[in-house]
Scaffold this motif. Sequence first.
Motif: not given
Length: 340
Positions: A36-47
Amino acid sequence: MSEYTEVEQPFLQQLAAQGWTVIDQGPQLPQDAAPSLRPSFRPWWLPGVFRDVVRALNTLPDGGGEGAPWLTERQLDDLESQLFRQPQRTLLEANQAVHELLLKAQVDLNEATGEVDPVAKLIDFHHPERNRFHAINQFRIATPGCVREFIVPDIVLFVNGIPLAVVECKKGSATCANPMQEAFVQLQRYMRKRAETEAAGLKEGEPRLFHSNLLLVRTCGLEADYGSISSGEEHFYAWKTLYPADDAARAGMNPQQQLVAGMLMPANLLQMLRTCAVFMDTDAGTRVKVVCRYQQFRAAGKIVQRLRAGHTAAERSGVVWHTQGSGKSLTMVFVARMQI
């Protein structure tokens, strides 16, 4: 057949056919954030997507071509902070602040030219093809300290890594007699807007996912509608036009297909974000976010066409009013921000 195969998957497939980059994680609960294009499940956007696209959108003039990017890493950090950090604000206050940033964000200095307080483009409204559109299903977000340890919206739609729409899919069954009403309750839970939970002193959901939200969508396939973060269930509406495409193509489409084809074409979504969402105070003294209905979107688009084609002042004018019931209750005034 399942909710995934009958509702969610067709929604994603239609988006893919309309130019969205779809990341279909299937019906299972994701165990790895990387797809899902994130380093973890914490971000709610795609950094990573956000930084890459915003860097590419802000370049120096180069004789008509694309020049070198001028935003520094520090300035990208600042823009990310401006957009995704909204402390001490209510959901609606944060949403309005972020909406204004999406239309006009600034940084301290263009170090290459010396310009002070230059505008930094987060979305290219004039050239939709320069933006990146992602649709990701089963978008798991960690929610530490809440009743549940995570939420999993069915589909989240991103433009340049910024979440602009959340889609909740339901399928009627013996255990789901009213799928649309259940979808509404689920969206309220994600936003932490259920009064009973707050009254119990509990936390749920991730309101920050909705700080940049333009649309809440609920669908069961045979029904589909949308609202804003402040809409009551009675203020969710179907979308019944494919404008600017030919409405004759609506024949044979179900409500979900009409909504996806009409609202979620990339250029249409950006036009709605830029010109067809307003914040206003009601007669009751509450502040709400209002997103255009399909009649307003179509009428406003035709006025813009006339403005662009007009040669006289009279030909380059127009106002769209939408009233409800007897006409005494004004529900929306369309305000054109578009440069003609």
